[in-house]
Design a protein around this motif. Structure first.
Motif, PDB file in Angstrom:
ATOM      1  N   TYR A 134      81.889  44.305  21.140  1.00 28.76           N
ATOM      2  CA  TYR A 134      81.186  44.183  19.862  1.00 28.76           C
ATOM      3  C   TYR A 134      79.858  43.439  19.981  1.00 28.76           C
ATOM      4  O   TYR A 134      78.983  43.585  19.132  1.00 28.76           O
ATOM      5  N   VAL A 135      79.720  42.631  21.030  1.00 26.54           N
ATOM      6  CA  VAL A 135      78.539  41.786  21.178  1.00 26.54           C
ATOM      7  C   VAL A 135      77.583  42.297  22.241  1.00 26.54           C
ATOM      8  O   VAL A 135      76.364  42.195  22.090  1.00 26.54           O
ATOM      9  N   CYS A 136      78.094  42.868  23.308  1.00 24.62           N
ATOM     10  CA  CYS A 136      77.280  43.175  24.491  1.00 24.62           C
ATOM     11  C   CYS A 136      77.030  44.669  24.648  1.00 24.62           C
ATOM     12  O   CYS A 136      77.891  45.498  24.338  1.00 24.62           O
ATOM     13  N   THR A 137      75.856  44.984  25.183  1.00 19.52           N
ATOM     14  CA  THR A 137      75.615  46.334  25.676  1.00 19.52           C
ATOM     15  C   THR A 137      76.367  46.487  26.998  1.00 19.52           C
ATOM     16  O   THR A 137      76.798  45.492  27.602  1.00 19.52           O
ATOM     17  N   PRO A 138      76.552  47.717  27.493  1.00 24.81           N
ATOM     18  CA  PRO A 138      77.229  47.883  28.794  1.00 24.81           C
ATOM     19  C   PRO A 138      76.557  47.102  29.920  1.00 24.81           C
ATOM     20  O   PRO A 138      77.245  46.511  30.769  1.00 24.81           O
ATOM     21  N   ASP A 139      75.220  47.069  29.945  1.00 27.44           N
ATOM     22  CA  ASP A 139      74.521  46.323  30.999  1.00 27.44           C
ATOM     23  C   ASP A 139      74.785  44.827  30.879  1.00 27.44           C
ATOM     24  O   ASP A 139      75.003  44.144  31.894  1.00 27.44           O
ATOM     25  N   GLU A 140      74.770  44.315  29.652  1.00 27.61           N
ATOM     26  CA  GLU A 140      75.042  42.886  29.454  1.00 27.61           C
ATOM     27  C   GLU A 140      76.473  42.548  29.830  1.00 27.61           C
ATOM     28  O   GLU A 140      76.736  41.512  30.457  1.00 27.61           O
ATOM     29  N   ALA A 141      77.402  43.403  29.441  1.00 28.74           N
ATOM     30  CA  ALA A 141      78.810  43.147  29.766  1.00 28.74           C
ATOM     31  C   ALA A 141      79.027  43.120  31.270  1.00 28.74           C
ATOM     32  O   ALA A 141      79.760  42.260  31.795  1.00 28.74           O
ATOM     33  N   ALA A 142      78.382  44.032  31.994  1.00 28.03           N
ATOM     34  CA  ALA A 142      78.527  44.060  33.449  1.00 28.03           C
ATOM     35  C   ALA A 142      77.933  42.808  34.078  1.00 28.03           C
ATOM     36  O   ALA A 142      78.515  42.233  35.016  1.00 28.03           O
ATOM     37  N   GLU A 143      76.797  42.355  33.566  1.00 30.75           N
ATOM     38  CA  GLU A 143      76.174  41.141  34.093  1.00 30.75           C
ATOM     39  C   GLU A 143      77.056  39.923  33.846  1.00 30.75           C
ATOM     40  O   GLU A 143      77.255  39.090  34.749  1.00 30.75           O
ATOM     41  N   LEU A 144      77.610  39.817  32.654  1.00 31.17           N
ATOM     42  CA  LEU A 144      78.440  38.662  32.324  1.00 31.17           C
ATOM     43  C   LEU A 144      79.762  38.674  33.094  1.00 31.17           C
ATOM     44  O   LEU A 144      80.269  37.617  33.485  1.00 31.17           O
TER      45      LEU A 144
ATOM     46  N   THR B 159      73.626  33.998  19.844  1.00 25.93           N
ATOM     47  CA  THR B 159      72.634  33.338  18.988  1.00 25.93           C
ATOM     48  C   THR B 159      71.326  34.123  18.952  1.00 25.93           C
ATOM     49  O   THR B 159      70.681  34.215  17.898  1.00 25.93           O
ATOM     50  N   LEU B 160      70.929  34.693  20.090  1.00 27.72           N
ATOM     51  CA  LEU B 160      69.716  35.506  20.093  1.00 27.72           C
ATOM     52  C   LEU B 160      69.858  36.737  19.203  1.00 27.72           C
ATOM     53  O   LEU B 160      68.939  37.088  18.447  1.00 27.72           O
ATOM     54  N   LYS B 161      70.988  37.400  19.283  1.00 26.47           N
ATOM     55  CA  LYS B 161      71.180  38.613  18.490  1.00 26.47           C
ATOM     56  C   LYS B 161      71.310  38.285  17.007  1.00 26.47           C
ATOM     57  O   LYS B 161      70.834  39.045  16.152  1.00 26.47           O
ATOM     58  N   GLU B 162      71.938  37.164  16.710  1.00 30.35           N
ATOM     59  CA  GLU B 162      72.011  36.731  15.309  1.00 30.35           C
ATOM     60  C   GLU B 162      70.615  36.424  14.781  1.00 30.35           C
ATOM     61  O   GLU B 162      70.247  36.838  13.678  1.00 30.35           O
TER      62      GLU B 162
ATOM     63  N   ARG C  47      74.242  44.793  11.321  1.00 26.45           N
ATOM     64  CA  ARG C  47      73.853  45.566  12.502  1.00 26.45           C
ATOM     65  C   ARG C  47      74.752  45.210  13.678  1.00 26.45           C
ATOM     66  O   ARG C  47      75.002  44.035  13.944  1.00 26.45           O
ATOM     67  N   ARG C  48      75.261  46.217  14.367  1.00 28.87           N
ATOM     68  CA  ARG C  48      76.147  45.977  15.507  1.00 28.87           C
ATOM     69  C   ARG C  48      75.371  45.283  16.624  1.00 28.87           C
ATOM     70  O   ARG C  48      74.343  45.779  17.078  1.00 28.87           O
ATOM     71  N   PHE C  49      75.878  44.145  17.073  1.00 29.33           N
ATOM     72  CA  PHE C  49      75.221  43.413  18.149  1.00 29.33           C
ATOM     73  C   PHE C  49      75.212  44.216  19.440  1.00 29.33           C
ATOM     74  O   PHE C  49      74.304  44.072  20.259  1.00 29.33           O
ATOM     75  N   SER C  50      76.224  45.055  19.644  1.00 34.81           N
ATOM     76  CA  SER C  50      76.284  45.836  20.883  1.00 34.81           C
ATOM     77  C   SER C  50      75.203  46.909  20.940  1.00 34.81           C
ATOM     78  O   SER C  50      74.981  47.514  21.991  1.00 34.81           O
TER      79      SER C  50
END
Length: 259
Positions: free
Chosen positions: A133-143, A160-163, A175-178
């Motif tokens: 719900y929070v991350c894009t696929p690239d962000e999720a892979a990095e985390l 916090t940045l997306k908010e 708006r979906r954070f992902s």
């Protein structure tokens, strides 16, 4: 504060709700100050929630009043679709509000929309539950490749940045954070994914405040020269001014104290 707004076009202010509690309890002009927020204040059932609501609006109005050099009770705070606060009749000034635990943060801008958000660094959101719900696929892979502590901090940083970004857009949690991605450019700065190199960029910043809170802000690009200076990651201690630097006098008190 007024000089900072005139020179830089925006300012961030932080304080704690406890520092304003006496003002909320003792101010005989509270109803006039809250204006259209008075019914919502009265309808908030829990006493602590009612006081926190009053304090957050007091801080926002006094911040704007100090920046714009007008009386706080002359400002009419209203809300756009999505819940973004705005000062009715003052199109030249935009505001944003965030609060978590004891902290209250207000952003004010005379150079376009602004969004702010804050979270305690001790919060440990579940990456497994939230990343779809929070991350894009690239962000999720990095985390996923990070250690547990660094992953938790980075997830809060993204949250916090997306908010802040969606608040600046006026979308908020609608708006979906992902669907919103951030990346680090070649210089290690956090930028909006999809922005081409050399293009005007969103002005993003995240601060570690008092070693306890992440405070992020977002503003749309105004020009390439200013948009190319977002704060770096890892996070660094910020120079956000305490409320006392605004120079206002609290009703019934000797003034705000530094955080």
């Amino acid at each position: 504060m007024h000089d900072q707004l005139a020179g830089q076009g925006h300012a961030l202010v932080h304080t704690t709700w406890g520092q304003w509690l006496a003002a909320a309890l003792l101010d005989p002009g509270l109803r006039s100050l809250l204006g259209r927020d008075w019914p919502r204040y009265r309808q908030t059932a829990a006493p602590a929630g009612r006081l926190r609501f009053a304090v957050s609006r007091m801080v926002l109005k006094h911040t704007a009043a100090a920046a714009l050099q007008v009386p706080a009770d002359a400002l009419d705070l209203a809300y756009r679709p999505g819940g973004r606060p705005h000062l009715r009749g003052l199109a030249e000034a935009e505001v944003s509000l965030a609060h978590t635990d004891e902290l209250i943060v207000v952003g004010i801008s005379r150079s376009g929309p602004i969004g702010v958000d804050a979270e305690p660094v001790t919060r440990r959101p579940s990456f497994e539950l939230l990343h779809p719900y929070v991350c894009t696929p690239d962000e999720a892979a990095e985390l996923a490749a990070l250690g547990e502590d660094e992953r938790a901090l980075r997830l809060l940083h993204l949250w916090t940045l997306k908010e802040a970004y969606t608040k600046a857009l006026g979308h908020g949690m609608r708006r979906r954070f992902s669907a919103v991605g951030f990346r680090r450019d070649g210089q290690g700065r956090t930028v909006l994914a999809g922005e081409p190199d050399g293009a005007a960029r969103w002005i993003l910043a995240t601060h570690l405040l008092h070693g306890r809170y992440l405070v992020s802000s977002a503003r749309p690009p105004r020009e390439i020269e200013t948009a190319s200076r977002p704060a770096p990651y890892p996070l660094e201690e910020t120079g956000l001014p305490p409320a006392a630097t605004l120079g206002w006098q609290l009703p019934g008190s000797s003034g705000a104290q530094p955080t």
